[in-house]
Scaffold this motif. Structure first.
Motif, PDB file in Angstrom:
ATOM      1  N   TRP A 116      -6.949   1.142   7.030  1.00 18.91           N
ATOM      2  CA  TRP A 116      -7.333  -0.079   7.750  1.00 18.91           C
ATOM      3  C   TRP A 116      -6.143  -0.647   8.515  1.00 18.91           C
ATOM      4  O   TRP A 116      -6.268  -1.031   9.682  1.00 18.91           O
ATOM      5  CB  TRP A 116      -7.887  -1.120   6.779  1.00 18.91           C
ATOM      6  N   LEU A 117      -4.986  -0.699   7.864  1.00 18.60           N
ATOM      7  CA  LEU A 117      -3.787  -1.229   8.508  1.00 18.60           C
ATOM      8  C   LEU A 117      -3.366  -0.374   9.699  1.00 18.60           C
ATOM      9  O   LEU A 117      -2.756  -0.878  10.648  1.00 18.60           O
ATOM     10  CB  LEU A 117      -2.640  -1.319   7.488  1.00 18.60           C
ATOM     11  N   ALA A 118      -3.719   0.926   9.654  1.00 23.37           N
ATOM     12  CA  ALA A 118      -3.412   1.825  10.770  1.00 23.37           C
ATOM     13  C   ALA A 118      -4.441   1.716  11.885  1.00 23.37           C
ATOM     14  O   ALA A 118      -4.341   2.420  12.894  1.00 23.37           O
ATOM     15  CB  ALA A 118      -3.335   3.269  10.268  1.00 23.37           C
ATOM     16  N   ALA A 134       0.828  -1.212   0.000  1.00 23.41           N
ATOM     17  CA  ALA A 134       0.000   0.000   0.000  1.00 23.41           C
ATOM     18  C   ALA A 134       0.859   1.257   0.000  1.00 23.41           C
ATOM     19  O   ALA A 134       0.459   2.296  -0.538  1.00 23.41           O
ATOM     20  CB  ALA A 134      -0.933  -0.007   1.204  1.00 23.41           C
ATOM     21  N   GLU A 135       2.035   1.183   0.598  1.00 23.72           N
ATOM     22  CA  GLU A 135       2.919   2.346   0.654  1.00 23.72           C
ATOM     23  C   GLU A 135       3.481   2.697  -0.717  1.00 23.72           C
ATOM     24  O   GLU A 135       3.921   3.831  -0.939  1.00 23.72           O
ATOM     25  CB  GLU A 135       4.063   2.079   1.632  1.00 23.72           C
ATOM     26  N   LEU A 154      -7.587   2.543  -3.421  1.00 25.83           N
ATOM     27  CA  LEU A 154      -7.548   1.285  -2.679  1.00 25.83           C
ATOM     28  C   LEU A 154      -6.387   1.260  -1.695  1.00 25.83           C
ATOM     29  O   LEU A 154      -6.531   0.795  -0.565  1.00 25.83           O
ATOM     30  CB  LEU A 154      -7.431   0.105  -3.643  1.00 25.83           C
ATOM     31  N   ALA A 155      -5.238   1.756  -2.125  1.00 24.27           N
ATOM     32  CA  ALA A 155      -4.081   1.778  -1.234  1.00 24.27           C
ATOM     33  C   ALA A 155      -4.332   2.700  -0.047  1.00 24.27           C
ATOM     34  O   ALA A 155      -3.949   2.380   1.090  1.00 24.27           O
ATOM     35  CB  ALA A 155      -2.832   2.219  -1.992  1.00 24.27           C
ATOM     36  N   ALA A 156      -4.986   3.830  -0.279  1.00 28.76           N
ATOM     37  CA  ALA A 156      -5.306   4.741   0.827  1.00 28.76           C
ATOM     38  C   ALA A 156      -6.256   4.073   1.807  1.00 28.76           C
ATOM     39  O   ALA A 156      -6.108   4.200   3.032  1.00 28.76           O
ATOM     40  CB  ALA A 156      -5.918   6.030   0.283  1.00 28.76           C
ATOM     41  N   GLY A 215      -3.099  -6.419   1.904  1.00 24.98           N
ATOM     42  CA  GLY A 215      -3.112  -6.806   3.311  1.00 24.98           C
ATOM     43  C   GLY A 215      -4.438  -6.709   4.030  1.00 24.98           C
ATOM     44  O   GLY A 215      -4.493  -6.946   5.245  1.00 24.98           O
ATOM     45  N   VAL A 216      -5.508  -6.372   3.317  1.00 24.43           N
ATOM     46  CA  VAL A 216      -6.822  -6.298   3.956  1.00 24.43           C
ATOM     47  C   VAL A 216      -7.547  -7.625   3.709  1.00 24.43           C
ATOM     48  O   VAL A 216      -7.807  -7.974   2.551  1.00 24.43           O
ATOM     49  CB  VAL A 216      -7.661  -5.134   3.406  1.00 24.43           C
TER      50      VAL A 216
END
Length: 254
Positions: A116-118, A101-102, A109-111, A152-153
């Motif tokens: 979500w990862l945060a 995502a970075e 989608l990456a945002a 990763g989601v």
């Protein structure tokens, strides 16, 4: 009414409006109103000429893009869900080895994945239908789901909204999902250009949204990148003009 809307959308692309104005200018000239025809022809050519300059295109888009500044994911407040709006993209990066995502600074989608990862919200709603003939498996939401899982989601965190065909539908169907699942506040992810209209439509439907805009485009460092006319700049200008028109229509529908 729908036919008129399609014509109006077509005319948001600067060369289309220029062609129409040139035809009107020709008609004026044939009717012996030559000065009016020449003036209109000059304005028509200037319209597309100016909007094909990258810096001019950026200035037009900036009126919308600056309304909601970007916020780092770790500084976002907690919410009940993250709503990512489809953008008709092909997600060509999905098969890139080791993509994260970075790596995707301009991806909605990456945002959404980064938020979500945060830990900003436990659920991600993917909203996008498109012309899929009612087939959910062919919807953009389904393609978005496959792509965001690469970032990763997990599928267990996803809710797919696959019926929407436009921003108003995104808002209406998401509002229904919010009521169904008890979402009171959502992080709304879309492009910075689209964000003003999306926020308006979602708030019209009673959804409490926190904007998470995603910037598009690249830096312009050279004279050529800034000032040499291009078809891409024309297309980007047309997208901005379409957004202005759609915002007016959304306000009238409210």
């Amino acid at each position: 009414m729908q036919s008129l809307q399609k014509i109006a959308v077509a005319l948001t692309y600067p060369p289309a409006l220029t062609l129409v104005l040139l035809l009107v200018a020709l008609l004026l000239a044939l009717l012996r109103w030559r000065r009016a025809g020449l003036t209109l022809a000059a304005l028509a050519l200037a319209w597309s000429g100016i909007l094909s300059i990258p810096m001019a295109s950026d200035a037009v888009r900036g009126v919308l893009e600056r309304q909601y500044p970007s916020v780092d994911e770790e500084h976002l407040p907690a919410a009940d869900a993250i709503v990512v709006l489809g953008g008709g993209m092909g997600y060509r990066w999905v098969n890139r080895p080791g993509v994260t995502a970075e790596d995707l600074g301009s991806s909605r989608l990456a945002a959404g994945a980064r938020a979500w990862l945060a830990g900003r919200a436990p659920t991600v709603v993917l909203s996008g239908g498109g012309d899929n003939g009612g087939d959910e498996d062919a919807s953009e939401a389904r393609r978005m789901a496959s792509a965001i899982q690469r970032l990763g989601v997990p599928s267990s965190a996803l809710i797919l909204e696959s019926k929407s065909r436009n921003t108003r539908d995104n808002a209406r169907y998401t509002a229904a999902l919010a009521e169904q699942h008890g979402f009171h506040r959502v992080l709304l992810v879309t492009s910075s250009l689209h964000m003003p209209r999306a926020v308006l439509q979602f708030r019209n439907e009673g959804v409490d949204v926190i904007p998470v805009p995603v910037r598009e485009g690249a830096k312009r460092n050279t004279f050529r990148q800034q000032w040499v006319p291009s078809r891409r700049a024309l297309w980007r200008s047309g997208r901005a003009i379409k957004e202005f028109g759609a915002i007016v229509m959304a306000r009238l529908q409210n």
